[in-house]
Design a protein around this motif. Structure first.
Motif, PDB file in Angstrom:
ATOM      1  N   GLU A  42       0.891  -1.557  -0.127  1.00  0.00           N
ATOM      2  CA  GLU A  42      -0.004   0.092   0.073  1.00  0.00           C
ATOM      3  C   GLU A  42       1.083   1.014  -0.284  1.00  0.00           C
ATOM      4  N   GLY A  43       0.437   2.458  -0.032  1.00  0.00           N
ATOM      5  CA  GLY A  43       1.249   3.464  -0.524  1.00  0.00           C
ATOM      6  C   GLY A  43       0.184   4.671   0.112  1.00  0.00           C
ATOM      7  N   LEU A  44       0.903   5.655   0.329  1.00  0.00           N
ATOM      8  CA  LEU A  44       0.306   7.617   0.411  1.00  0.00           C
ATOM      9  C   LEU A  44       1.281   8.408  -0.621  1.00  0.00           C
ATOM     10  N   ARG A  45       0.390   9.102  -1.003  1.00  0.00           N
ATOM     11  CA  ARG A  45       1.530  10.377  -1.189  1.00  0.00           C
ATOM     12  C   ARG A  45       2.191  11.510  -0.397  1.00  0.00           C
ATOM     13  N   MET A  46       3.141  11.491  -0.459  1.00  0.00           N
ATOM     14  CA  MET A  46       4.125  12.193   0.641  1.00  0.00           C
ATOM     15  C   MET A  46       3.611  12.908   1.652  1.00  0.00           C
ATOM     16  N   ASP A  47       2.208  14.680   0.949  1.00  0.00           N
ATOM     17  CA  ASP A  47       1.180  15.191   2.138  1.00  0.00           C
ATOM     18  C   ASP A  47       1.142  14.141   2.949  1.00  0.00           C
ATOM     19  N   GLU A  48       0.395  13.163   2.765  1.00  0.00           N
ATOM     20  CA  GLU A  48      -0.643  12.387   3.115  1.00  0.00           C
ATOM     21  C   GLU A  48       0.422  11.622   4.031  1.00  0.00           C
ATOM     22  N   ALA A  49       1.132  11.154   3.603  1.00  0.00           N
ATOM     23  CA  ALA A  49       2.146  10.263   4.699  1.00  0.00           C
ATOM     24  C   ALA A  49       2.548  11.174   6.144  1.00  0.00           C
ATOM     25  N   MET A  50       3.285  12.572   5.804  1.00  0.00           N
ATOM     26  CA  MET A  50       3.403  13.771   6.447  1.00  0.00           C
ATOM     27  C   MET A  50       2.356  14.027   7.542  1.00  0.00           C
ATOM     28  N   HIS A  51       1.029  13.665   7.363  1.00  0.00           N
ATOM     29  CA  HIS A  51      -0.149  14.615   7.871  1.00  0.00           C
ATOM     30  C   HIS A  51       0.020  13.780   9.170  1.00  0.00           C
ATOM     31  N   PRO A  52      -0.181  14.637  10.042  1.00  0.00           N
ATOM     32  CA  PRO A  52      -0.288  13.952  11.451  1.00  0.00           C
ATOM     33  C   PRO A  52      -1.450  13.059  12.149  1.00  0.00           C
ATOM     34  N   LEU A  53      -2.707  12.532  11.398  1.00  0.00           N
ATOM     35  CA  LEU A  53      -3.365  12.107  11.786  1.00  0.00           C
ATOM     36  C   LEU A  53      -2.572  10.391  11.097  1.00  0.00           C
ATOM     37  N   THR A  54      -1.963  10.605   9.947  1.00  0.00           N
ATOM     38  CA  THR A  54      -0.965   9.254   9.714  1.00  0.00           C
ATOM     39  C   THR A  54      -0.246   8.772  10.649  1.00  0.00           C
ATOM     40  N   LEU A  55      -1.345   7.900  11.061  1.00  0.00           N
ATOM     41  CA  LEU A  55      -0.413   6.952  12.804  1.00  0.00           C
ATOM     42  C   LEU A  55       0.395   5.913  12.319  1.00  0.00           C
ATOM     43  N   PRO A 103       3.475  -6.521  14.087  1.00  0.00           N
ATOM     44  CA  PRO A 103       3.697  -6.118  15.506  1.00  0.00           C
ATOM     45  C   PRO A 103       3.860  -4.201  15.203  1.00  0.00           C
ATOM     46  N   MET A 104       3.370  -3.928  13.985  1.00  0.00           N
ATOM     47  CA  MET A 104       3.311  -2.311  13.511  1.00  0.00           C
ATOM     48  C   MET A 104       2.912  -2.382  12.162  1.00  0.00           C
ATOM     49  N   ARG A 105       1.638  -1.426  11.964  1.00  0.00           N
ATOM     50  CA  ARG A 105       1.069  -1.324  11.014  1.00  0.00           C
ATOM     51  C   ARG A 105       0.231   0.251  10.547  1.00  0.00           C
ATOM     52  N   MET A 106      -0.182   0.606   9.381  1.00  0.00           N
ATOM     53  CA  MET A 106      -0.320   1.693   9.376  1.00  0.00           C
ATOM     54  C   MET A 106      -1.883   2.416   9.259  1.00  0.00           C
ATOM     55  N   VAL A 107      -2.130   2.821  10.500  1.00  0.00           N
ATOM     56  CA  VAL A 107      -3.438   4.034  10.183  1.00  0.00           C
ATOM     57  C   VAL A 107      -3.983   5.355   9.141  1.00  0.00           C
ATOM     58  N   ILE A 108      -4.550   5.419   7.959  1.00  0.00           N
ATOM     59  CA  ILE A 108      -4.982   6.228   8.209  1.00  0.00           C
ATOM     60  C   ILE A 108      -6.513   6.575   7.879  1.00  0.00           C
ATOM     61  N   PRO A 109      -6.954   7.979   9.067  1.00  0.00           N
ATOM     62  CA  PRO A 109      -8.419   7.489   9.173  1.00  0.00           C
ATOM     63  C   PRO A 109      -9.748   7.886   8.267  1.00  0.00           C
ATOM     64  N   LYS A 169      -9.125   7.257   5.382  1.00  0.00           N
ATOM     65  CA  LYS A 169      -9.312   6.436   4.331  1.00  0.00           C
ATOM     66  C   LYS A 169      -9.499   5.185   4.622  1.00  0.00           C
ATOM     67  N   TYR A 170     -10.222   4.604   3.479  1.00  0.00           N
ATOM     68  CA  TYR A 170     -10.902   2.932   3.775  1.00  0.00           C
ATOM     69  C   TYR A 170      -9.716   2.185   4.389  1.00  0.00           C
ATOM     70  N   GLY A 171     -10.299   1.400   5.395  1.00  0.00           N
ATOM     71  CA  GLY A 171      -9.559   0.499   5.679  1.00  0.00           C
ATOM     72  C   GLY A 171      -8.206  -0.545   5.268  1.00  0.00           C
ATOM     73  N   PHE A 172      -8.215  -0.839   3.388  1.00  0.00           N
ATOM     74  CA  PHE A 172      -7.227  -1.168   3.438  1.00  0.00           C
ATOM     75  C   PHE A 172      -6.441  -0.406   3.219  1.00  0.00           C
ATOM     76  N   LYS A 173      -6.606   0.844   2.948  1.00  0.00           N
ATOM     77  CA  LYS A 173      -5.202   1.432   2.509  1.00  0.00           C
ATOM     78  C   LYS A 173      -3.750   1.038   4.358  1.00  0.00           C
ATOM     79  N   GLY A 174      -4.332   0.707   4.976  1.00  0.00           N
ATOM     80  CA  GLY A 174      -3.518   1.025   6.943  1.00  0.00           C
ATOM     81  C   GLY A 174      -2.799  -0.766   6.165  1.00  0.00           C
TER      82      GLY A 174
END
Lengths: 229, 272
Positions: free
Chosen positions: B141-154, B171-177, B179-184
């Motif tokens: 999965e992936g994000l645009r740089m500004d999305e990845a740098m957004h404080p909400l991206t956990l 032990p570690m995953r992405m959560v981008i609230p 976006k749809y869950g599969f982006k995480g």
């Protein structure tokens, strides 16, 4: 008398066979109800209800379509008397499936449902299958068969082949969204076998008719030439 | 196993969190099977220690992190986020983690870094679902740089005050609230900063239905069903909450005030 019949045929002739199969067909519904009553429908009860009812509608549809081929292949004429019941259970589960979708997903909003149907071929296919099977359910009584006449009734009920194809497409298209079409493919293969057998039999019957027609014509010709001689 | 954190109320919703049992038994994690109950039943085979994460690509300081380094890279926060699955259901989840930007800053992205992709572990022995070629493994999965740098991206390590259970992406995953869950992406082993937009696993599998952005959007439904509303999991009530109504889906899953500016001028119907 009965001694000449095989045990499956004797079993199918038992008076209790029909109510027993009726209860078996009701089992998936009873199971859902029980799971609901005891709060055991899982984390997403809506999905459990919609998937379970849809799957059983499709399974019973294939069972209905299997009755005639099975009867022809085994010679168990007794199977025929269960066909209508299977067919009506298909309609029962399809109606539950539809109602759950309309009520739980769309909050009984006709407007939302209509927009969904127009926009998504997957939903449209499900609706089409339900609409096509409705006249079949309504004309399933003996009275309706008499009123329509056996030939017209049979022609109408051939719609069930279309319902089968559309229903499998609906299932397949739904699973495609998750890129997981293994089980719809199994259902498609079973449907293809059931419809394929019918095509083969129809083809053979047509050939036999043609052969007998040719035979008659040949006999006619012979008669003519003899009389000319 | 407990994981210490302090609550970040500013970035948390006030909604009641979904019960732990639902969050940990109703999962989409195809690496452990395609049914919702498969991950909780099969994820025991995943070994999360030792665990390393490679960060590479368009960065000045490429590095391989051990999981313990990552746990200490920034202060651990609890954030209660809404979680919306593309299938039409939603949860409220108390995650533990910190902004992904902390990790990105640590490796110093170059000027060429336009996108970031994150890749799940590939190991069919520990992830039996990978024997089934249902998606192209490993999951990407992936994000645009500004999305990845957004404080909400956990960058997420825990759930309900404890380390993540395997089925939720340990032990570690992405959560981008928003976006749809599969982006995480879950159980991440590699993070790569790149110049070109990545082709994600779902884009590759069903391109007409899954786009790169996959922002929650009630008005756009390229999939088979409407995205206008959602079923909130774990409400309780008669028949397991079967008859409680669905709730309307919000644009960007309700995070529009924070993230809408990222997409200014973009046609979100085209870039779904």
């Amino acid at each position: 008398m009965g001694t000449s019949l095989s045990w499956p045929r004797r079993l199918l002739r038992v008076r209790a066979a029909k109510p027993l199969i009726f209860l078996l067909c009701l089992l998936p519904f009873a199971g859902l109800f029980w799971r609901g009553w005891t709060n055991n429908l899982g984390p997403n009860p809506e999905q459990t209800v919609i998937w379970t009812t849809g799957l059983w509608a499709l399974r019973l549809l294939l069972i209905t379509l299997a009755v005639t081929p099975l009867r022809k292949l085994t010679g168990w004429a007794e199977l025929a008397r269960f066909r209508r019941m299977f067919g009506l259970f298909v309609f029962f589960y399809a109606l539950l499936h539809f109602t759950a979708w309309l009520g739980l997903v769309n909050g009984f909003s006709i407007d939302m449902a209509a927009r969904d149907i127009v926009k998504h071929p997957f939903v449209l296919a499900g609706m089409t299958a339900l609409l096509l099977m409705t006249p079949l359910a309504l004309t399933s009584t003996n009275g309706m068969i008499k009123r329509l006449g056996a030939r017209r009734w049979q022609a109408l009920h051939r719609l069930v082949y279309v319902v089968g194809a559309v229903a499998v497409f609906h299932f397949w298209w739904g699973k495609l969204a998750k890129n997981n079409t293994a089980s719809p493919t199994v259902y498609a293969v079973i449907l293809a076998v059931l419809l394929g057998l019918r095509l083969r039999w129809a083809w053979r019957a047509a050939q036999a008719r043609r052969a007998s027609l040719q035979g008659e014509r040949a006999a006619d010709d012979q008669g003519k030439s003899r009389s000319l001689a | 196993q407990a994981l210490a954190s302090r609550k970040n109320s500013a970035l948390s919703t006030t909604q009641t969190p979904t019960p732990y049992k639902d969050i940990t038994t109703y999962n989409n994690f195809y690496e452990f099977g395609t049914s919702k109950s498969d991950p909780s039943q099969n994820a025991g085979s995943l070994k999360t220690r030792p665990w390393t994460v490679v960060v590479e690509g368009e960065v000045n300081k490429p590095r391989t992190f051990g999981i313990d380094d990552l746990l200490k890279l920034a202060p651990m926060e609890e954030r209660i986020y809404r979680h919306r699955c593309v299938e039409g259901w939603a949860m409220v989840v108390p995650w533990l983690g910190y902004s992904f930007s902390h990790l990105l800053k640590a490796v110093e992205p170059t000027g060429n870094a336009k996108y970031v992709e994150y890749i799940t572990l590939l190991d069919p022995a520990e992830m039996p679902g990978q024997n089934d070629p249902i998606l192209q493994w490993p999951y990407l999965e992936g994000l645009r740089m500004d999305e990845a740098m957004h404080p909400l991206t956990l960058l997420t390590f825990g759930l309900y005050g404890e380390v993540l259970p395997n089925q939720d992406g340990a032990p570690m995953r992405m959560v981008i609230p928003w976006k749809y869950g599969f982006k995480g992406g879950k159980s991440i082993v590699k993070i790569r900063l790149v110049e070109k937009q990545p082709i994600t696993s779902w884009m590759r599998a069903v391109p007409q239905w899954y786009g790169f952005y996959s922002n929650v959007n009630p008005d756009v439904s390229p999939q088979n069903w409407s995205q206008a509303n959602e079923r909130l999991i774990g409400q309780g009530g008669a028949f397991g909450g079967l008859f409680s109504p669905r709730v309307p889906t919000q644009m960007f899953n309700g995070y529009g005030a924070q993230v809408a500016s990222l997409y200014q001028g973009m046609n979100l119907t085209k870039f779904f």
